[in-house]
Design a protein around this motif. Structure first.
Motif, mmCIF file in Angstrom:
data_model
loop_
_atom_site.group_PDB
_atom_site.id
_atom_site.type_symbol
_atom_site.label_atom_id
_atom_site.label_comp_id
_atom_site.label_asym_id
_atom_site.label_seq_id
_atom_site.Cartn_x
_atom_site.Cartn_y
_atom_site.Cartn_z
ATOM 1 N N LEU A 81 21.266 23.867 -13.173
ATOM 2 C CA LEU A 81 22.121 24.694 -14.173
ATOM 3 C C LEU A 81 23.749 24.222 -13.546
ATOM 4 C CD1 LEU A 81 19.780 27.218 -15.471
ATOM 5 C CD2 LEU A 81 20.066 24.976 -16.402
ATOM 6 N N ASN A 82 24.339 25.421 -13.883
ATOM 7 C CA ASN A 82 25.883 25.269 -13.914
ATOM 8 C C ASN A 82 26.396 26.206 -12.605
ATOM 9 O OD1 ASN A 82 26.066 23.280 -15.948
ATOM 10 N ND2 ASN A 82 26.103 25.383 -17.524
ATOM 11 N N ASP A 83 25.818 26.899 -11.884
ATOM 12 C CA ASP A 83 26.238 27.487 -10.924
ATOM 13 C C ASP A 83 26.434 26.547 -9.776
ATOM 14 O OD1 ASP A 83 26.423 30.468 -11.766
ATOM 15 O OD2 ASP A 83 24.331 29.810 -12.136
ATOM 16 N N PRO A 84 27.764 26.453 -9.075
ATOM 17 C CA PRO A 84 27.949 25.234 -8.030
ATOM 18 C C PRO A 84 26.825 25.501 -6.886
ATOM 19 C CG PRO A 84 29.950 26.331 -8.826
ATOM 20 C CD PRO A 84 28.867 27.130 -9.434
ATOM 21 N N PHE A 248 19.979 24.758 -24.098
ATOM 22 C CA PHE A 248 19.898 26.322 -23.869
ATOM 23 C C PHE A 248 18.564 27.157 -24.282
ATOM 24 C CE2 PHE A 248 24.789 26.947 -23.864
ATOM 25 C CZ PHE A 248 24.904 26.050 -22.949
ATOM 26 N N ALA A 249 18.033 26.495 -25.543
ATOM 27 C CA ALA A 249 16.906 27.040 -26.153
ATOM 28 C C ALA A 249 15.608 26.629 -25.172
ATOM 29 C CB ALA A 249 16.743 26.728 -27.704
ATOM 30 N N LEU A 254 11.644 28.131 -20.885
ATOM 31 C CA LEU A 254 11.010 27.848 -19.580
ATOM 32 C C LEU A 254 11.197 29.006 -18.709
ATOM 33 C CD1 LEU A 254 11.965 24.277 -18.908
ATOM 34 C CD2 LEU A 254 9.819 25.296 -19.360
ATOM 35 N N HIS A 255 12.213 29.751 -18.786
ATOM 36 C CA HIS A 255 12.570 30.824 -17.757
ATOM 37 C C HIS A 255 12.279 32.287 -18.094
ATOM 38 C CE1 HIS A 255 14.648 28.558 -14.561
ATOM 39 N NE2 HIS A 255 14.852 27.664 -15.431
ATOM 40 N N ARG A 256 11.997 32.327 -19.527
ATOM 41 C CA ARG A 256 11.741 33.582 -20.295
ATOM 42 C C ARG A 256 11.176 34.803 -19.342
ATOM 43 N NH1 ARG A 256 11.922 35.072 -25.733
ATOM 44 N NH2 ARG A 256 11.893 32.649 -26.109
ATOM 45 N N ARG A 257 9.969 34.356 -18.891
ATOM 46 C CA ARG A 257 9.131 35.657 -18.174
ATOM 47 C C ARG A 257 9.852 35.830 -16.744
ATOM 48 N NH1 ARG A 257 2.731 34.985 -17.725
ATOM 49 N NH2 ARG A 257 3.410 35.190 -19.847
ATOM 50 N N ARG A 258 10.349 34.733 -16.217
ATOM 51 C CA ARG A 258 10.931 34.830 -14.652
ATOM 52 C C ARG A 258 12.152 35.726 -14.765
ATOM 53 N NH1 ARG A 258 11.312 30.258 -13.382
ATOM 54 N NH2 ARG A 258 9.505 29.975 -11.990
ATOM 55 N N TYR A 259 12.919 35.316 -15.896
ATOM 56 C CA TYR A 259 14.246 35.944 -16.095
ATOM 57 C C TYR A 259 14.230 37.576 -16.589
ATOM 58 C CZ TYR A 259 18.993 36.644 -18.040
ATOM 59 O OH TYR A 259 20.312 36.980 -18.199
ATOM 60 N N ALA A 270 24.053 30.521 -14.860
ATOM 61 C CA ALA A 270 22.676 30.436 -15.303
ATOM 62 C C ALA A 270 22.099 31.714 -16.223
ATOM 63 C CB ALA A 270 21.501 30.482 -14.187
ATOM 64 N N ARG A 271 22.653 32.903 -15.890
ATOM 65 C CA ARG A 271 22.319 33.912 -16.902
ATOM 66 C C ARG A 271 23.038 33.813 -18.377
ATOM 67 N NH1 ARG A 271 23.768 37.178 -12.379
ATOM 68 N NH2 ARG A 271 25.510 37.654 -13.013
ATOM 69 N N GLU A 272 24.203 33.367 -18.235
ATOM 70 C CA GLU A 272 24.803 33.064 -19.398
ATOM 71 C C GLU A 272 24.184 32.112 -20.562
ATOM 72 O OE1 GLU A 272 29.218 31.530 -21.493
ATOM 73 O OE2 GLU A 272 28.907 31.749 -19.282
ATOM 74 N N LEU A 273 23.633 31.027 -19.938
ATOM 75 C CA LEU A 273 22.790 29.945 -20.425
ATOM 76 C C LEU A 273 21.768 30.524 -21.100
ATOM 77 C CD1 LEU A 273 22.523 26.268 -19.218
ATOM 78 C CD2 LEU A 273 20.526 27.589 -20.323
ATOM 79 N N ILE A 274 20.991 31.297 -20.387
ATOM 80 C CA ILE A 274 19.626 31.418 -20.565
ATOM 81 C C ILE A 274 19.791 32.861 -21.654
ATOM 82 C CG2 ILE A 274 17.690 33.050 -20.141
ATOM 83 C CD1 ILE A 274 18.095 31.500 -17.442
ATOM 84 N N GLU A 275 20.648 33.581 -21.575
ATOM 85 C CA GLU A 275 20.979 34.581 -22.651
ATOM 86 C C GLU A 275 21.334 33.800 -24.107
ATOM 87 O OE1 GLU A 275 20.658 37.928 -22.697
ATOM 88 O OE2 GLU A 275 20.567 38.435 -20.622
#
Length: 380
Positions: A81-84, A248-249, A254-259, A270-275
């Motif tokens: 994702l987008n975190d360096p 994003f959707a 894919l990350h719903r449960r882990r997140y 990553a948090r912003e994208l998933i939210e």
């Protein structure tokens, strides 16, 4: 860990002997979202297990069968994702090497390997290639199975290759593909038909990139290419927005449960994208899908009359390390499943610049031939 943080994992013990095959002599890196037997697949995240993969991903197995030696796993951004990533640009330590395939681009640029196997969901291959002065090939969506890899957005994810030269990228892709002739390393191809995209979406670039593109156009024209301006009639800004919604959707799903259980252990981007993905209304996703289908059809019609469409690879030279760079110039073609290739085309001070060639779906022969011709003209 090497000085530039390009490598995530290296095999233990002595390097395996070179095997016979079309990739004999190739030393390859594999992005750390793709399984390599005996090495963990960590995806740049502390939430993944350190256990080694039991088997190679199918693409990796084909590379070994073709005679390539796997040098190790290359670092990438968290979950691609987008975190360096921790990787450092070899051209300016204060600038980003791009993402998500940061380690791969640096490993190739510094001579650590011949080529790398990577993935692209937005501009994960093309952008790091442009920032590091190497070739980045993202073929037609579905050209090879992504099994054995960790998905970002399954309907978009595509395998790709980073290499120093077009012929090497083509050779690696040929070893993976079901139809190797599509990626056969080209000979002395005829001068191509190149459309130079003129569109408000792609024209918003900095002076260095604009000058780089203009130099390339002049060089291609002088060398005999049929070069002319084209427009798409497609709202590329809407295509970009549709990509964001879909990516994003799908990623959030894919990350719903882990997140849910470990949100605090994800990076801020990553948090912003998933939210945002978790809050996507079904109607928005349906509308984004309609934009995607319409754009793919219309862009496909335009590209059928060209060997390649020429567009900037990135809007500016590599920005500071706090970001992985701007992906908007790679996204429309990625969402529509079109093959694209980043080609080194100059510098802005110490920083590499590249151009991007785009072709119709499954037109890899035309794209590879055009890119090899352009590479010779530019002296890359």
């Amino acid at each position: 860990m090497d000085a530039l943080h390009a490598w995530a994992w290296r095999p233990d013990g002595p390097a395996p002997a070179m095997a016979d095959g079309p990739l004999s002599g190739f030393v390859l890196g594999v992005k750390d979202v793709i399984d390599v037997a005996g090495m963990p697949t960590r995806c740049g995240s502390p939430l993944t297990a350190p256990d080694p993969a039991a088997a190679d991903a199918p693409a990796v197995a084909r590379l070994r069968a073709a005679g390539a030696v796997i040098a190790g796993k290359t670092r990438c951004t968290e979950w691609a994702l987008n975190d360096p990533a921790p990787t450092i640009s070899p051209f300016d330590a204060d600038r980003t090497p791009g993402g998500s395939s940061a380690g791969s681009a640096v490993a190739v640029a510094t001579g650590g390997c011949t080529a790398t196997l990577d993935t692209q969901t937005a501009g994960d291959v093309v952008r790091p290639a442009a920032y590091n002065g190497v070739v980045g090939l993202k073929p037609t969506a579905g050209w090879a199975t992504t099994a054995g890899g960790r998905a970002v957005a399954p309907s978009i994810d595509t395998l790709g290759v980073l290499a120093r030269h077009v012929r090497d990228a083509a050779a690696v892709a040929a070893a993976i593909a079901d139809g190797p002739a599509l990626f056969a390393p080209p000979g002395r191809a005829a001068a191509p038909r190149i459309g130079v995209l003129r569109d408000p979406f792609t024209d918003r670039v900095g002076d260095a990139v604009r000058a780089c593109l203009a130099r390339a156009v002049r060089a291609f024209s002088a060398a005999g290419a049929d070069v002319h301006d084209v427009s798409t009639g497609v709202d590329l800004a809407a295509v970009h927005a549709a990509h964001r919604v879909i990516t994003f959707a799908e990623c959030a799903s894919l990350h719903r449960r882990r997140y849910r259980d470990h949100a605090e252990r994800y990076g801020p981007r990553a948090r912003e994208l998933i939210e945002r993905g978790l809050g996507t209304p079904a109607r928005d996703l349906q509308e984004a899908g309609a934009v995607r289908r319409d754009a793919a059809e219309r862009l496909g019609s335009l590209l059928e009359g060209l060997d390649a469409l020429l567009v900037p690879a990135v809007p500016e030279p590599a920005p500071p390390r706090a970001t992985t760079g701007d992906s908007r110039l790679q996204i429309p073609w990625t969402l529509c499943g079109l093959p694209s290739l980043a080609l080194p085309a100059g510098t802005a001070g110490p920083l590499p610049l590249g151009v991007q060639l785009v072709a119709a779906r499954n037109a890899e022969p035309e794209l590879i031939a055009a890119a090899a011709w352009c590479e010779r003209v530019l002296g890359s």
